[in-house]
Every structure is written in C-alpha cells, then in structure tokens.
Design a protein around this motif. Structure first.
Motif, PDB file in Angstrom:
ATOM      1  N   LEU A 125     -19.458  39.920 -43.398  1.00 36.46           N
ATOM      2  CA  LEU A 125     -19.933  39.092 -44.566  1.00 36.46           C
ATOM      3  C   LEU A 125     -19.534  37.771 -44.590  1.00 36.46           C
ATOM      4  O   LEU A 125     -20.096  36.637 -44.540  1.00 36.46           O
ATOM      5  CB  LEU A 125     -20.072  39.672 -45.818  1.00 36.46           C
ATOM      6  CG  LEU A 125     -20.923  40.967 -45.936  1.00 36.46           C
ATOM      7  CD1 LEU A 125     -20.536  41.559 -47.286  1.00 36.46           C
ATOM      8  CD2 LEU A 125     -22.379  40.596 -45.950  1.00 36.46           C
ATOM      9  N   PHE A 126     -18.121  37.627 -44.217  1.00 41.07           N
ATOM     10  CA  PHE A 126     -17.480  36.275 -44.366  1.00 41.07           C
ATOM     11  C   PHE A 126     -16.883  35.668 -43.163  1.00 41.07           C
ATOM     12  O   PHE A 126     -16.209  34.683 -43.254  1.00 41.07           O
ATOM     13  CB  PHE A 126     -16.262  36.474 -45.379  1.00 41.07           C
ATOM     14  CG  PHE A 126     -17.025  36.972 -46.870  1.00 41.07           C
ATOM     15  CD1 PHE A 126     -17.408  36.079 -47.740  1.00 41.07           C
ATOM     16  CD2 PHE A 126     -16.616  38.298 -47.183  1.00 41.07           C
ATOM     17  CE1 PHE A 126     -17.799  36.313 -48.811  1.00 41.07           C
ATOM     18  CE2 PHE A 126     -17.187  38.602 -48.271  1.00 41.07           C
ATOM     19  CZ  PHE A 126     -17.696  37.780 -49.293  1.00 41.07           C
ATOM     20  N   GLY A 127     -16.926  36.679 -42.052  1.00 42.30           N
ATOM     21  CA  GLY A 127     -16.541  36.402 -40.711  1.00 42.30           C
ATOM     22  C   GLY A 127     -17.672  36.029 -39.681  1.00 42.30           C
ATOM     23  O   GLY A 127     -17.227  35.818 -38.544  1.00 42.30           O
ATOM     24  N   ALA A 128     -19.029  36.294 -39.989  1.00 40.82           N
ATOM     25  CA  ALA A 128     -19.884  36.132 -39.094  1.00 40.82           C
ATOM     26  C   ALA A 128     -20.214  34.767 -38.362  1.00 40.82           C
ATOM     27  O   ALA A 128     -19.778  33.600 -38.797  1.00 40.82           O
ATOM     28  CB  ALA A 128     -21.433  36.274 -39.791  1.00 40.82           C
ATOM     29  N   THR A 129     -20.386  34.652 -37.335  1.00 38.09           N
ATOM     30  CA  THR A 129     -20.844  33.548 -36.314  1.00 38.09           C
ATOM     31  C   THR A 129     -22.083  33.418 -35.836  1.00 38.09           C
ATOM     32  O   THR A 129     -22.566  34.295 -35.146  1.00 38.09           O
ATOM     33  CB  THR A 129     -19.813  33.495 -35.344  1.00 38.09           C
ATOM     34  OG1 THR A 129     -18.232  33.496 -35.723  1.00 38.09           O
ATOM     35  CG2 THR A 129     -19.962  32.016 -34.405  1.00 38.09           C
ATOM     36  N   PRO A 130     -22.976  32.374 -36.077  1.00 32.97           N
ATOM     37  CA  PRO A 130     -22.700  31.375 -37.093  1.00 32.97           C
ATOM     38  C   PRO A 130     -22.617  32.039 -38.498  1.00 32.97           C
ATOM     39  O   PRO A 130     -22.928  33.292 -38.844  1.00 32.97           O
ATOM     40  CB  PRO A 130     -24.297  30.455 -37.106  1.00 32.97           C
ATOM     41  CG  PRO A 130     -24.701  30.955 -35.675  1.00 32.97           C
ATOM     42  CD  PRO A 130     -24.192  32.362 -35.482  1.00 32.97           C
ATOM     43  N   GLU A 190     -13.158  30.497 -49.887  1.00 31.17           N
ATOM     44  CA  GLU A 190     -12.018  31.174 -49.764  1.00 31.17           C
ATOM     45  C   GLU A 190     -11.918  32.414 -48.897  1.00 31.17           C
ATOM     46  O   GLU A 190     -11.185  32.777 -48.079  1.00 31.17           O
ATOM     47  CB  GLU A 190     -11.433  31.744 -51.138  1.00 31.17           C
ATOM     48  CG  GLU A 190     -10.106  32.068 -51.213  1.00 31.17           C
ATOM     49  CD  GLU A 190      -9.355  32.543 -52.559  1.00 31.17           C
ATOM     50  OE1 GLU A 190      -8.402  33.005 -52.659  1.00 31.17           O
ATOM     51  OE2 GLU A 190     -10.094  32.034 -53.554  1.00 31.17           O
ATOM     52  N   MET A 191     -13.165  33.435 -49.226  1.00 32.78           N
ATOM     53  CA  MET A 191     -13.240  34.355 -48.396  1.00 32.78           C
ATOM     54  C   MET A 191     -13.561  34.295 -47.149  1.00 32.78           C
ATOM     55  O   MET A 191     -13.065  34.806 -45.995  1.00 32.78           O
ATOM     56  CB  MET A 191     -14.436  35.372 -49.050  1.00 32.78           C
ATOM     57  CG  MET A 191     -13.996  35.930 -50.296  1.00 32.78           C
ATOM     58  SD  MET A 191     -12.557  36.976 -50.373  1.00 32.78           S
ATOM     59  CE  MET A 191     -13.174  38.339 -49.772  1.00 32.78           C
ATOM     60  N   LYS A 192     -14.240  32.998 -46.759  1.00 33.78           N
ATOM     61  CA  LYS A 192     -14.693  32.752 -45.270  1.00 33.78           C
ATOM     62  C   LYS A 192     -13.273  32.282 -44.549  1.00 33.78           C
ATOM     63  O   LYS A 192     -13.061  32.429 -43.360  1.00 33.78           O
ATOM     64  CB  LYS A 192     -15.535  31.647 -45.376  1.00 33.78           C
ATOM     65  CG  LYS A 192     -17.047  32.255 -45.447  1.00 33.78           C
ATOM     66  CD  LYS A 192     -17.938  31.124 -45.342  1.00 33.78           C
ATOM     67  CE  LYS A 192     -19.415  31.725 -45.541  1.00 33.78           C
ATOM     68  NZ  LYS A 192     -20.459  30.757 -45.219  1.00 33.78           N
ATOM     69  N   ALA A 193     -12.653  31.582 -45.334  1.00 36.04           N
ATOM     70  CA  ALA A 193     -11.099  31.058 -44.749  1.00 36.04           C
ATOM     71  C   ALA A 193     -10.511  32.239 -44.303  1.00 36.04           C
ATOM     72  O   ALA A 193      -9.686  32.082 -43.223  1.00 36.04           O
ATOM     73  CB  ALA A 193     -10.411  30.185 -45.601  1.00 36.04           C
ATOM     74  N   LYS A 194     -10.466  33.245 -44.960  1.00 36.66           N
ATOM     75  CA  LYS A 194      -9.508  34.363 -44.598  1.00 36.66           C
ATOM     76  C   LYS A 194     -10.099  35.190 -43.468  1.00 36.66           C
ATOM     77  O   LYS A 194      -9.415  35.957 -42.747  1.00 36.66           O
ATOM     78  CB  LYS A 194      -9.440  35.458 -45.842  1.00 36.66           C
ATOM     79  CG  LYS A 194      -8.432  34.728 -47.131  1.00 36.66           C
ATOM     80  CD  LYS A 194      -8.421  35.869 -48.316  1.00 36.66           C
ATOM     81  CE  LYS A 194      -7.361  35.294 -49.305  1.00 36.66           C
ATOM     82  NZ  LYS A 194      -7.392  36.284 -50.469  1.00 36.66           N
ATOM     83  N   PHE A 195     -11.394  35.411 -43.382  1.00 38.18           N
ATOM     84  CA  PHE A 195     -11.843  36.358 -42.492  1.00 38.18           C
ATOM     85  C   PHE A 195     -12.741  35.764 -41.143  1.00 38.18           C
ATOM     86  O   PHE A 195     -13.280  36.052 -40.523  1.00 38.18           O
ATOM     87  CB  PHE A 195     -12.928  37.692 -43.234  1.00 38.18           C
ATOM     88  CG  PHE A 195     -12.285  38.280 -44.175  1.00 38.18           C
ATOM     89  CD1 PHE A 195     -11.974  39.397 -43.680  1.00 38.18           C
ATOM     90  CD2 PHE A 195     -12.389  38.080 -45.587  1.00 38.18           C
ATOM     91  CE1 PHE A 195     -11.005  40.108 -44.782  1.00 38.18           C
ATOM     92  CE2 PHE A 195     -11.638  38.827 -46.367  1.00 38.18           C
ATOM     93  CZ  PHE A 195     -11.239  39.775 -45.822  1.00 38.18           C
ATOM     94  N   SER A 196     -12.628  34.282 -41.109  1.00 42.13           N
ATOM     95  CA  SER A 196     -13.338  33.521 -40.049  1.00 42.13           C
ATOM     96  C   SER A 196     -12.699  33.700 -38.952  1.00 42.13           C
ATOM     97  O   SER A 196     -13.250  32.935 -37.976  1.00 42.13           O
ATOM     98  CB  SER A 196     -13.628  32.121 -40.611  1.00 42.13           C
ATOM     99  OG  SER A 196     -12.644  31.516 -40.982  1.00 42.13           O
ATOM    100  N   THR A 197     -11.250  33.865 -38.791  1.00 41.06           N
ATOM    101  CA  THR A 197     -10.678  33.829 -37.681  1.00 41.06           C
ATOM    102  C   THR A 197     -10.325  35.170 -37.057  1.00 41.06           C
ATOM    103  O   THR A 197     -10.375  36.275 -37.730  1.00 41.06           O
ATOM    104  CB  THR A 197      -9.073  33.002 -38.046  1.00 41.06           C
ATOM    105  OG1 THR A 197      -8.568  34.039 -39.005  1.00 41.06           O
ATOM    106  CG2 THR A 197      -9.401  31.668 -38.345  1.00 41.06           C
TER     107      THR A 197
END
Length: 224
Positions: free
Chosen positions: A192-197, A217-224
């Motif tokens: 949910l928070f690390g999908a690309t795009p 904040e959640m995207k910052a944690k799981f986008s890498t």
C-alpha cells in the motif's frame, strides 16, 4: 405427430444431471497437475508462460532435486526482527509444476512476520523452536489466533491476511509449506505504501481516514 424421445424429460431432470456433473469435477490444488514426471524450471528463460519452461531432460542433474537453502539461519537484524528464506521455484527450480514449496522463517525475540497474504496458495506451518502468536483474518473480518510452541502446526486458507509474531523470550523458527511452487506474497504495508508508481495520496487518506501527513510518513518508511 412424432414425439421427441426427450420431450417428456422435465427441466428438473436436466438440472439434476448438471449438478451431478459439476459436483464430480475434482478440486485441484493451486497449481495444475503434471504432464510429465518432472519439469525442472529454466528460470532464466527468455519466454514468459504461466510457470517456467522445462530444462531439456538431458541437462537435468541430481542436484536439481535437492536444496539446502533452508538449513541456514537467516539474518534477523532488520526493522521486523525476522528473516524469510524462500524455498520456491525461483530458488529451487526442481519444484517447477509440482505445486509445492516451503519457507524458513527465523525470528529474533519480538520479531514479526508482518501481515501479508499469499494470492496463489494455502499455507501450513510447524513451529520448530520458540513461542509464536499466529493469526489470520477472514473475509468477514473474524480474527483467529493462537500462541503455538514447538511441534504445533497451523494452517492459513488461501489468500487470507495473516502474520506470525515471536512472543517468547528467545529466538523462534518455523517452516511453512504451500500448495504452489510460487505462492507469492502481498505484504500489506509495503504493497500500500511502497508501490511503484505510488498509490495516490487521496486514495489512501480516504481509505484509512487519516490526514495526508500520515500517508506521507508511511510512504517515507516503506518506499525504499
């Protein structure tokens, strides 16, 4: 006037025949049945199919049917305190088309295998060491869980969201098995928070009923 031999048969009769035929169809596992003794997967093949092409039988060796990857303890020095070692067709091509696979999951104290689902398989598992809280949620939002110890087994029906958490004082270890050679895993937070795009923020803020700052904040944690 000639009467058709079947004109007297009622619709109920045909409905009964259809139900009998449907009920006689066997229930298959997550993966299709074999068409040959084995099909060691050529996981580097250029073509894409529903599975992997078979290596030529002349190139198959005994090593294709053995895998020692689950014998080694995984590194649990991460934010989840958990390490998953897969024994699926990608790491063990001999499983190709056989409809089975296994994982090794190691836990540090307090470690968590985060909520996830397997879209292509039912999961069963056995605790080898430690104390683990195992739980899953049904599509009716009913939560089932239990603390298991060494030797105890669990099952999670196909596609349902589930997790395991080490609630003991020491390390924990489980082996899990699947009725698919590649069960797949959708980890909720990462999906949910690390999908690309990225999934649009307005979708996530509305779905979770939170402010956009929380989503960022959640995207910052799981986008890498």
């Amino acid at each position: 006037m000639a009467i058709s031999p079947t004109s007297w048969i009622s619709p109920l009769f045909w409905l009964t025949i259809v139900l009998i035929l449907v009920s006689s169809i066997p229930c298959y596992s997550a993966d299709p049945d074999l068409l040959q003794d084995f099909c060691v997967g050529d996981v580097k093949a250029a073509i894409t199919i529903n599975g992997f092409p078979c290596k030529p039988a002349s190139e198959v060796t005994p090593d294709d049917f053995f895998f020692d990857g689950l014998s080694k303890e995984g590194n649990t020095s991460n934010r989840y305190g958990m390490s998953l070692t897969p024994g699926n067709v990608l790491s063990f091509p001999g499983l190709n088309t056989l409809g089975i696979s296994m994982n090794r999951v190691d836990f540090a104290p307090g470690g968590l295998n985060p909520p996830h689902s397997h879209p292509r398989a039912t999961e069963s598992g056995v605790v080898i060491k430690g104390r683990l809280l195992v739980g899953f949620t049904t599509t009716s939002n009913v939560f089932h869980s239990k603390v298991l110890t060494a030797g105890q087994m669990f099952v999670v029906p196909k596609g349902l969201v589930h997790f395991q958490k080490n609630v003991g004082k020491g390390k924990a270890l489980i082996y899990t098995a699947f009725n698919s050679h590649l069960p797949g895993a959708a980890i909720l937070a990462t999906t949910l928070f690390g999908a690309t795009p990225a999934i649009p923020n307005d979708v996530l803020t509305q779905a979770f009923q939170v402010e956009e700052e929380v989503v960022n904040e959640m995207k910052a944690k799981f986008s890498t």
